[in-house]
Design a protein around this motif. Structure first.
Motif: not given
Length: 315
Positions: A83, A86, A286
């Protein structure tokens, strides 16, 4: 990724979406049926009483719980690192858009429809395509075409000829070529181009780190040892409890087995954070946030809408 308000009280018992129960219900049912049979037979198997006391389960249960917790912490560390990587890609994409629009000098204003003729638009759109290509690579989606609308037709055709694991490198190479051409054409000062090149390096570093997580699983022998031990523990547990808990044995076994099987399966899910399971990262969302940010920076009137959870699931 499951997105919902935290339920409370009695509702907790009936939530299925996002629960590991869907993946363990088969083995859990077998374990409960075995516990019922052992309870009815009073721990006797083929007219022979199985002489197991609760002591072995006390000795094994605590280390097993510790090792399962350690494995889940390791798996969650991989999930959280994915995470963060990203999140860095989002930062680099927004930084690249700002640098391209403010440092590259052209004699005409930015028009998001002129991708082929404006290097600024082309590089910003290519950053969006990079996020989609990386997402497809990490998920093994060979036929994903989400990046197509952000590339020129010729570039998309060239990209389709490459293996999935080489497409992000090809996009970064094209970025470097465009940046070098801007330096040669004196559209950007060489000292400022270094800063833009650092941003491109950030994209490459984040992608390589994601590939490391994707291609380096937790050692299989470690996972296998915990998996076997958890199953043996839960299947033998009824024999050790039946003389103490009596008719409550199946209920106690169900709670313990649900906990151990659930921790085991949850570790498997978190170990690979880039997949499409309920508890994996929402890479589609995302990528959409990158689309929105970069489209707004270009002044595009057709900004895509954010993705919404469907049945509490955000992909």
């Amino acid at each position: 990724m499951i997105v919902r308000d935290r339920p409370s009280g009695f509702k907790l018992l009936w939530i299925v979406r996002g629960s590991v129960l869907q993946r363990i219900k088969g083995v859990l049912a077998v374990n409960i049926v075995l516990a019922i049979i052992v309870t009815v037979a009073h721990g006797t198997l083929f007219h022979t009483k199985i002489p197991i006391t609760p002591i072995p389960f006390t000795l094994i249960g605590l280390p097993l719980a510790i090792f399962l917790g350690f494995r889940n912490n390791t798996a969650y560390a991989r999930y959280w690192e994915g995470r963060k990587l990203w999140g860095e890609i989002v930062i680099y994409a927004r930084t690249l858009a700002r640098q391209c629009l403010s440092l590259i000098e052209l004699d005409h204003p930015v028009d998001p429809r002129q991708r082929a003729n404006d290097v600024r638009v082309r590089m910003v759109h290519r950053a969006v395509a990079f996020s989609h290509v990386l997402r497809a690579q990490l998920r093994g989606l060979k036929d994903d075409v989400a990046a197509q609308q952000w590339l020129t037709h010729a570039e998309w055709q060239r990209l389709q000829l490459l293996p999935l694991n080489q497409r992000t490198d090809a996009l970064m190479l094209a970025m470097g070529q465009d940046l070098g051409q801007c330096v040669r054409d004196r559209r950007i000062d060489p000292c400022l181009a270094v800063e833009l090149d650092r941003t491109l390096n950030g994209f490459t570093t984040a992608a390589a780190s994601c590939e490391r997580i994707r291609n380096t699983p937790i050692p299989f022998s470690y996972t296998l040892l915990l998996h076997r031990t958890a199953h043996l523990y839960c299947f033998l547990l009824p024999f050790g409890l039946v003389d103490i808990t009596g008719f409550m044995t199946p209920f106690v076994v169900a709670i313990v087995a649900y906990t151990f099987y659930g921790l085991d399966v949850l570790g498997d899910e978190l170990e690979e954070p880039f997949g499409m399971e309920s508890n994996d990262l929402a890479l589609d969302s995302i990528c959409r946030s990158i689309e929105i940010s970069l489209s707004q920076s270009l002044g595009d009137p057709q900004v895509p809408a954010p993705l919404k959870p469907v049945d509490y699931l955000l992909t």
